[in-house]
Design a protein around this motif. Sequence first.
Motif, PDB file in Angstrom:
ATOM      1  N   GLN A 196      75.602  -1.295 -99.509  1.00 56.47           N
ATOM      2  CA  GLN A 196      74.344  -1.113 -98.785  1.00 56.47           C
ATOM      3  C   GLN A 196      74.198  -2.143 -97.667  1.00 56.47           C
ATOM      4  N   ASP A 197      74.571  -3.379 -97.964  1.00 55.93           N
ATOM      5  CA  ASP A 197      74.498  -4.432 -96.951  1.00 55.93           C
ATOM      6  C   ASP A 197      75.443  -4.130 -95.786  1.00 55.93           C
ATOM      7  N   ALA A 198      76.665  -3.700 -96.116  1.00 53.19           N
ATOM      8  CA  ALA A 198      77.651  -3.399 -95.072  1.00 53.19           C
ATOM      9  C   ALA A 198      77.185  -2.228 -94.214  1.00 53.19           C
ATOM     10  N   ARG A 199      76.622  -1.219 -94.849  1.00 54.37           N
ATOM     11  CA  ARG A 199      76.101  -0.074 -94.091  1.00 54.37           C
ATOM     12  C   ARG A 199      74.975  -0.499 -93.157  1.00 54.37           C
ATOM     13  N   ALA A 200      74.118  -1.416 -93.626  1.00 57.26           N
ATOM     14  CA  ALA A 200      73.008  -1.900 -92.802  1.00 57.26           C
ATOM     15  C   ALA A 200      73.526  -2.649 -91.575  1.00 57.26           C
ATOM     16  N   VAL A 201      74.560  -3.472 -91.764  1.00 60.39           N
ATOM     17  CA  VAL A 201      75.153  -4.208 -90.642  1.00 60.39           C
ATOM     18  C   VAL A 201      75.781  -3.231 -89.650  1.00 60.39           C
ATOM     19  N   LEU A 202      76.496  -2.235 -90.161  1.00 62.61           N
ATOM     20  CA  LEU A 202      77.114  -1.235 -89.290  1.00 62.61           C
ATOM     21  C   LEU A 202      76.048  -0.449 -88.535  1.00 62.61           C
ATOM     22  N   ARG A 203      74.986  -0.040 -89.225  1.00 64.51           N
ATOM     23  CA  ARG A 203      73.904   0.736 -88.605  1.00 64.51           C
ATOM     24  C   ARG A 203      73.260  -0.067 -87.473  1.00 64.51           C
ATOM     25  N   ALA A 204      73.010  -1.341 -87.743  1.00 65.06           N
ATOM     26  CA  ALA A 204      72.386  -2.194 -86.724  1.00 65.06           C
ATOM     27  C   ALA A 204      73.281  -2.327 -85.498  1.00 65.06           C
ATOM     28  N   ARG A 205      74.583  -2.480 -85.734  1.00 63.29           N
ATOM     29  CA  ARG A 205      75.516  -2.608 -84.609  1.00 63.29           C
ATOM     30  C   ARG A 205      75.569  -1.311 -83.799  1.00 63.29           C
ATOM     31  N   GLU A 206      75.630  -0.175 -84.500  1.00 68.99           N
ATOM     32  CA  GLU A 206      75.701   1.113 -83.805  1.00 68.99           C
ATOM     33  C   GLU A 206      74.419   1.379 -83.026  1.00 68.99           C
ATOM     34  N   THR A 207      73.275   1.028 -83.613  1.00 70.70           N
ATOM     35  CA  THR A 207      71.994   1.207 -82.941  1.00 70.70           C
ATOM     36  C   THR A 207      71.921   0.336 -81.682  1.00 70.70           C
ATOM     37  N   GLY A 208      72.340  -0.905 -81.822  1.00 71.84           N
ATOM     38  CA  GLY A 208      72.341  -1.810 -80.687  1.00 71.84           C
ATOM     39  C   GLY A 208      73.244  -1.328 -79.580  1.00 71.84           C
ATOM     40  N   LEU A 209      74.400  -0.798 -79.947  1.00 74.07           N
ATOM     41  CA  LEU A 209      75.348  -0.278 -78.950  1.00 74.07           C
ATOM     42  C   LEU A 209      74.776   0.932 -78.245  1.00 74.07           C
ATOM     43  N   ALA A 210      74.137   1.827 -79.025  1.00 77.34           N
ATOM     44  CA  ALA A 210      73.546   3.038 -78.438  1.00 77.34           C
ATOM     45  C   ALA A 210      72.429   2.679 -77.465  1.00 77.34           C
ATOM     46  N   GLU A 211      71.608   1.691 -77.843  1.00 84.62           N
ATOM     47  CA  GLU A 211      70.513   1.263 -76.964  1.00 84.62           C
ATOM     48  C   GLU A 211      71.053   0.619 -75.693  1.00 84.62           C
ATOM     49  N   ALA A 212      72.121  -0.154 -75.832  1.00 85.14           N
ATOM     50  CA  ALA A 212      72.722  -0.788 -74.649  1.00 85.14           C
ATOM     51  C   ALA A 212      73.268   0.246 -73.694  1.00 85.14           C
ATOM     52  N   LEU A 213      73.909   1.283 -74.251  1.00 88.38           N
ATOM     53  CA  LEU A 213      74.454   2.341 -73.406  1.00 88.38           C
ATOM     54  C   LEU A 213      73.342   3.130 -72.730  1.00 88.38           C
ATOM     55  N   ALA A 214      72.220   3.327 -73.444  1.00 93.31           N
ATOM     56  CA  ALA A 214      71.103   4.080 -72.896  1.00 93.31           C
ATOM     57  C   ALA A 214      70.453   3.343 -71.720  1.00 93.31           C
ATOM     58  N   ASP A 215      70.521   2.011 -71.753  1.00 91.52           N
ATOM     59  CA  ASP A 215      69.904   1.210 -70.697  1.00 91.52           C
ATOM     60  C   ASP A 215      70.769   1.085 -69.453  1.00 91.52           C
ATOM     61  N   MET A 216      72.000   1.532 -69.551  1.00 85.53           N
ATOM     62  CA  MET A 216      72.921   1.378 -68.427  1.00 85.53           C
ATOM     63  C   MET A 216      72.583   2.376 -67.297  1.00 85.53           C
TER      64      MET A 216
END
Length: 216
Positions: A196-216
């Motif tokens: 569960q912890d690993a999934r949360a870290v992965l989810r946060a990273r993917e969300t952050g990446l998606a938001e960064a791409l959206a802001d480009m």
Amino acid sequence: ACWKTYLGRPEGDWARSSAMMMLGNGLSAAGHDEDALSVREAELAMLRRLGAPDYQIVVVQSNLANTYELLGREEESMHMREDLYSRTSDIWGEEDRETLLEANNYAMSLGDLRRFEEAKALLRKSMPVARRVLGQDDHLTLRMRWTYAEVLYTDDGATLDDLREAVATLEDVERTARRVFGGAHPDVANIEKVLQDARAVLRARETGLAEALADM
């Protein structure tokens, strides 16, 4: 009482050595870790003076490493684990179960000290040996893969691929542990929590990446 009974016996007497180990274990179980440390250090020094068999020294060193860890002396615990891994590898070879166990313990200590690259390198070397010698379903093989996944996702420098590998590894370890040991086994619940912890870290990273791409 056991220690006092055998205190007057010579250092080489097996009962004296056994009493020292029992005393150290009893102090540790009661939470008196500083006292346990003194006993374990004295026991190790005595065994070395006597030229005790390697297996006896390995047991005492392992207990001593555990005590260092309980006292928060992680650097000393790590160095003891390093020595244990080297000793067992030299004595019994890299395919021996005790060597593989100490490899995992050493990797865990490295991870605790955030020396992730060293931990990953050690586990990448040892895990294939464990699979070949012990089998995919062996408890130690699963424990090593579990440790490897934790090292991957707790590393602040982990890539997205590292995080995905950690989650995939833990999912497979959890399925295997559930099948082999049953859902009631305590390790299954512990693996689920780490997953569960690993999934949360992965989810946060993917969300952050998606938001960064959206802001480009």
